[in-house]
Design a protein around this motif. Structure first.
Motif: not given
Lengths: 397, 259
Positions: B111-114, B107-109, B144, B105, B103, B142
């Protein structure tokens, strides 16, 4: 290699993987819902039958009920990812496999249209003053249409060019539309003749473009999607671990994730909000809310509107709460230092906030009909209780 | 997360202390036997062994995915049981096979780790930008994860690990599926973190690469440590002074089989 036998084995193993869940589905309330639905439906059906006359748009209603069932016929191939490696060498021997797949899809998919037609028939007969023989004529037309659609689907899955595939999908939709509309609206068995020609011509047209003998990647992707549908249905009643997920981007909603503050405590919330935005759950919740909104706007009495408001929120909440089953056993959340023990409380808080937002939106059409602030307060208080309860119940472990 | 430790800390507390670990997937059949080693700050240690020697199992024990039947594991003096959050925040792990969310992208991975590591937004954006640049992933950020190639997925895992800048890196077969440029970038990043006092535990089959970059080597065979130390020391243990890591490794494995 006997690929026909292989197909049978695959089919059997799929159903034996689903079978254990069926018990839960029935005991999980589907039985009760079905009985309720049949009772209520039967009551209204009787009333309809008594009131129906030639002014009733029976052909249109029947058409609208049948058409979506006819154009969406998946080809179940039971192919798996590893088949690209292990079965591809036997590609030339694949026609028995595909024949079985087509026969299976046809048999499974003919049941519902025939059932719907049988239910529609008494009303249709009364409104159109149709001869009894027409029931069988249209049943035959349905068989033809389903047959054409299964074969059309198979062919579309094998075309290499995406443009050809789209064109043929459009053609299939049009052929289905014509073949169904003709007998329904003319109320004559004579419509069978052009329908036969149409279907025959379509079957010939399917052979024209060049395609791969087996388009492995697409068939596997398709199979995955259908499997996901089955498991999604089952997961409404019971925890299904093998659930593969369908993901949609939904760019418009992405800014919502920006609202989550960038700090450690909200790591779970961030993950779950994005998951919600891109999961099937969002579509389900939105559909429920649209139905609730329609009832709120069009229902005659206030108590009905308020009940629809609450029930909409209740069902929406229960669906939303299904989010808590995502990422429960993900390795990621063990590898990275996610805030320990905050998973469930984060999901609950997120679900309640989403549901609260929806409740506020739905309150707008409701508020127009409220006569006093007391009625407003009661509706709102009820909504808050429903929100709290539905999430609590839905996420109970 | 500290990327720099005080000099006294650097010399005393091991980042990773594995003491007498025995364990595996079944009680009656341990895969690991009495494994003991240390990773000190500023040190890059390689776990070397054949397939099935116990490298990944050792790492799983360190990550807490498996519980040891005997022995203890401490990261910066803390065990997982004592303080799970501190323990988990002290390392970053790059698994052998990339595991990503469908679910999210790229970059979101990141950000989640951060968020999971409690990294400030500005620091995150800065580091993410640099890592995306280093691994040539800007154009992919960007997308998936399902649409990425195996190497790109691996890059996401590596970027996630280096984003957090923890004091200990545990890296399982990092080079598989990476393009030559990315391999060099990983090695350079590891060297950079080591300079700053981080410790790295690395498993790999690419002996020539490991030979050049690692300070110490632990040679595992059938769940036991055959030899450990810097190249000179293990060469001495293999009775092949002056040999390359590859020769030493083959010699040790042969003598290990002979026993």
């Amino acid at each position: 290699m006997n690929t026909g036998q292989l197909w049978r084995k695959r089919c059997l193993s799929f159903w034996s993987s689903v079978a254990p869940y069926i018990r839960y589905v029935i005991s999980g309330g589907l039985g009760a819902v079905l009985i309720l639905f049949l009772t209520v439906g039967g009551y209204f059906y009787m009333k309809l039958l008594a009131a129906v006359d030639e002014r009733f748009p029976a052909a249109s209603v029947t058409f609208i009920l049948l058409y979506p069932l006819l154009v969406r016929i998946p080809l179940r191939t039971f192919l798996e990812e590893a088949d690209i490696l292990f079965l591809m060498p036997a590609e030339t021997q694949f026609s028995p496999y595909m024949k079985r797949a087509i026969l299976y899809s046809f048999t499974v998919r003919i049941v519902l249209p025939l059932l719907v037609w049988t239910v529609c028939w008494p009303v249709y007969k009364l409104a159109k003053d149709a001869p009894s023989s027409l029931f069988f004529v249209i049943a035959i037309v349905l068989l033809l249409i389903v047959y054409a659609n299964v074969n059309g689907n198979r062919a579309e899955n094998h075309f290499v060019s995406e443009a050809t595939r789209r064109l043929y999908a459009l053609l299939r939709w049009l052929v289905t539309l014509a073949a169904l509309a003709l007998p329904l609206f003319t109320v004559s068995w004579k419509a069978l003749v052009p329908v036969l020609f149409l279907v025959a011509a379509y079957m010939v047209a399917l052979r024209l473009p060049r395609g791969l003998s087996v388009h492995w990647e697409r068939l596997i992707a398709e199979e995955k999607r259908h499997r996901a549908h089955v498991y999604t249905f089952l997961s409404g009643f019971v925890d299904v671990p093998e659930l593969p997920r369908k993901v949609r981007r939904r760019r418009l909603l992405e800014p919502l994730a920006r609202l989550i503050p960038h700090r450690r405590q909200s790591a779970w919330t961030y993950l779950y909000l994005l998951t919600w935005i891109r999961s099937e759950t969002l579509a389900i919740v939105l559909r429920l809310m649209v139905v609730a909104a329609i009832v709120i706007v069009f229902a005659q009495e206030l108590w009905l509107k308020v009940t629809a408001y609450w029930i909409g929120l209740l069902l929406g909440g229960l669906q939303l709460a299904a989010l808590s089953r995502y990422h429960q056993h993900d390795l990621w959340t063990h590898l990275y230092p996610f805030p320990a023990g905050k998973r469930l409380s984060s999901v609950r808080m997120l679900c309640r906030n989403i549901l609260m937002g929806i409740a506020v939106l739905l309150f707008v059409p409701l508020a127009i009909w409220l006569d006093s602030w007391v009625e407003g307060a009661v509706s709102a208080a009820g909504a808050v209780i429903v929100i709290w309860l539905s999430i609590r119940i839905g996420t109970a472990t | 997360m500290n990327d720099t430790l005080s000099s006294s800390e650097m010399s005393q507390v091991p980042l990773l202390a594995v003491d007498g670990i025995s364990g595996g997937y079944r009680m009656d059949r341990p895969v690991l036997h009495n494994i003991t080693f240390r990773v000190m700050p500023g040190e890059m240690v390689a776990l070397i062994g054949l397939n099935g020697a116990g490298k990944s199992t050792t790492m799983k024990h360190i990550l807490g995915l498996l519980a040891p039947q005997r022995g203890t594991i401490r990261i910066r003096g803390t065990s997982l049981a004592e303080n799970p959050e501190a323990y988990r925040s002290s390392y970053a792990f790059v698994p052998e096979t990339p595991l990503l969310y469908e679910e999210l992208t790229v970059y979101e991975h990141l950000e989640l780790v951060a968020r999971a590591y409690g990294l400030e937004r500005e620091a995150f954006e800065q580091r993410a930008k640099r890592l995306l640049n280093v691994f040539r992933m800007e154009s992919q950020k960007e997308r998936f994860s399902a649409h990425l190639s195996k190497g790109m997925k691996q890059k996401v895992m590596i970027m996630s690990a280096f984003l957090a800048e923890p004091s200990l890196y545990i890296i399982d077969e990092p080079f598989l599926g990476l393009d030559p440029l990315a391999i060099r970038s990983v090695l350079e990043l590891m060297a950079e973190k080591r300079e700053k006092g981080a410790g790295i535990l690395l498993s790999s089959h690419m002996l020539s690469m490991v030979d050049r970059y690692c300070d110490r080597f632990i040679i595992l065979h059938e769940g036991r440590i055959l030899a450990a130390g810097d190249l000179q020391e293990i060469a001495r243990q293999a009775k092949a002074p002056g040999a390359t890591l590859e020769e030493v490794f083959f010699r040790l494995i042969e003598s290990g089989e002979a026993k």
